[in-house]
Enzyme design. Structure first.
Site, mmCIF file in Angstrom:
data_model
loop_
_atom_site.group_PDB
_atom_site.id
_atom_site.type_symbol
_atom_site.label_atom_id
_atom_site.label_comp_id
_atom_site.label_asym_id
_atom_site.label_seq_id
_atom_site.Cartn_x
_atom_site.Cartn_y
_atom_site.Cartn_z
ATOM 1 N N ALA A 62 0.827 -1.204 0.000
ATOM 2 C CA ALA A 62 0.000 0.000 0.000
ATOM 3 C C ALA A 62 0.865 1.259 0.000
ATOM 4 O O ALA A 62 2.039 1.244 0.401
ATOM 5 C CB ALA A 62 -0.918 0.009 1.215
ATOM 6 N N GLY A 108 -0.445 -5.079 0.593
ATOM 7 C CA GLY A 108 -1.511 -4.972 -0.399
ATOM 8 C C GLY A 108 -1.159 -5.615 -1.717
ATOM 9 O O GLY A 108 -2.038 -6.077 -2.446
ATOM 10 N N GLU A 111 -2.065 -9.137 -1.274
ATOM 11 C CA GLU A 111 -3.531 -9.223 -1.253
ATOM 12 C C GLU A 111 -4.093 -9.119 -2.667
ATOM 13 O O GLU A 111 -5.054 -9.815 -3.023
ATOM 14 C CB GLU A 111 -4.091 -8.130 -0.339
ATOM 15 N N GLU A 131 2.345 -6.085 7.626
ATOM 16 C CA GLU A 131 1.655 -4.931 8.214
ATOM 17 C C GLU A 131 1.885 -4.784 9.716
ATOM 18 O O GLU A 131 1.866 -3.667 10.249
ATOM 19 C CB GLU A 131 0.146 -5.024 7.931
#
Length: 257
Positions: A62, A108, A111, A131
Site C-alpha cells: 500500500a 496490499g 492481497e 503490516e
C-alpha cells in the site's frame, strides 16, 4: 491510464502495473484498476487477463503516505472496505486473471495477487504480509484469503513474524501454482494464459463461478449450481463445436457462444 499499461496478445490482455519505484497501491490506483476491469470484461477480444509489475517489484504494498491523511477509525475502515471490494471484483471477474509475481508482493501487493485466480511466481520472489511491523493488520481481505491458501498456522506465522517467504516456498505452502526462474516468468505466464484462452469462454466462466461456489456454499447447493451450469454450457454453440471437433479429430475453434 496513469498506473497501468494494456497490450493484447491474441485473446490475452497483458496488464503492466507501472507506478515506480515500488508499484504501490493507493485508493486511486485501485479505482483505476477496477475501471480497467470494467473495460476488459466487455471486450470480446479478451478472454484472459495477465497482470505483472514493471521494474523491481510486482507490488511492494500500500501507499503508506496515504495513511497519514486518515484521522478516524471510520475513515480507516472505509479505506479497508474499498480495497476489499476491488479484490472481490478481481476474484469474481468472469475471465481468468493470472498474476505473474517477481521481486516482491508484500502487504496490499500480496492481497492483490491472492485475489487473482492463478499465481505464477519467480523462485526468488518475496511474498508476505508485513503490516504488523507498522502496528497495523492486513486490510484488503489478506487475513481471510491467506488462511484459505496456507492454513491457520502458516498464515498466523507469516503475519505475526512479518517475514516473507520465497516464491518456491509459496508453491510448497499452496500460495502459488508454480515457481520458475525470474527470467522465464513472463513467458511462462503468457504461455499459460494463451492455453486457457484457447478454451471455450463459456466453460471457463462456468468454472470460475463454480470454484467460488465451492468456497462459499454448502456442498449440496454448490452441486446444484454445477448441474445448472452444465445444462447452460451443454446447449452452447461452443459445446457443439467441441464435440464435432473431437469427432473430426481437429482442434476446436471456440467463439464464446
Amino acid at each position: 491510464m496513469d498506473s497501468f499499461r494494456l497490450t493484447k496478445e491474441g485473446f490475452v490482455a497483458v496488464v503492466t502495473f507501472s507506478r515506480p519505484p515500488a508499484n504501490a497501491l493507493s485508493s486511486a490506483v485501485l479505482k483505476e484498476f477496477s475501471a480497467l476491469l470494467d473495460e476488459l470484461e466487455t471486450d470480446q477480444e479478451v478472454r484472459v487477463v495477465l497482470l505483472h509489475g514493471e521494474g523491481r517489484f510486482f507490488s511492494a504494498g500500500a501507499d503508506i503516505k496515504e495513511f497519514t491523511a486518515i484521522a478516524s477509525a471510520e475513515q480507516a475502515s472505509a479505506l479497508s472496505r474499498d480495497g476489499q471490494l476491488v479484490m472481490e471484483r478481481i476474484e469474481r471477474f468472469p475471465k481468468p486473471v493470472i498474476a505473474a509475481i517477481h521481486g516482491a508482493a508484500l502487504g496490499g501487493g500480496l492481497e492483490l495477487a491472492m485475489s487473482c485466480h492463478i499465481r505464477l511466481v519467480a523462485e526468488n520472489a518475496k511474498l508476505g504480509l508485513p503490516e504488523l511491523q507498522l502496528g497495523l493488520i492486513p486490510g484488503f481481505a489478506g487475513t481471510q484469503r491467506l488462511v484459505r491458501f496456507v492454513g491457520f498456522g502458516k498464515a498466523a506465522e507469516m503475519m505475526w513474524t512479518s517475514e516473507p517467504i520465497t516464491g518456491s516456498e509459496a508453491v510448497e505452502w499452496g500460495l502459488a501454482n508454480k515457481a520458475v526462474p525470474e527470467e522465464r516468468l513472463l513467458d511462462e505466464a503468457k504461455a499459460l494464459a494463451k492455453k486457457i484462452a484457447e478454451k471455450s469462454p463459456i466453460s471457463v466462466r462456468a468454472v470460475i463461478e463454480l470454484l467460488n461456489a465451492a468456497k462459499e456454499k454448502p456442498f449440496a447447493e454448490a452441486v446444484r449450481d454445477e448441474a445448472e451450469w452444465f445444462g447452460r454450457v451443454f446447449v452452447s454453440e461452443d459445446a457443439k463445436e467441441g464435440v464435432q471437433a473431437f469427432l473430426e479429430k481437429r482442434p476446436p475453434v471456440f467463439q464464446g457462444k
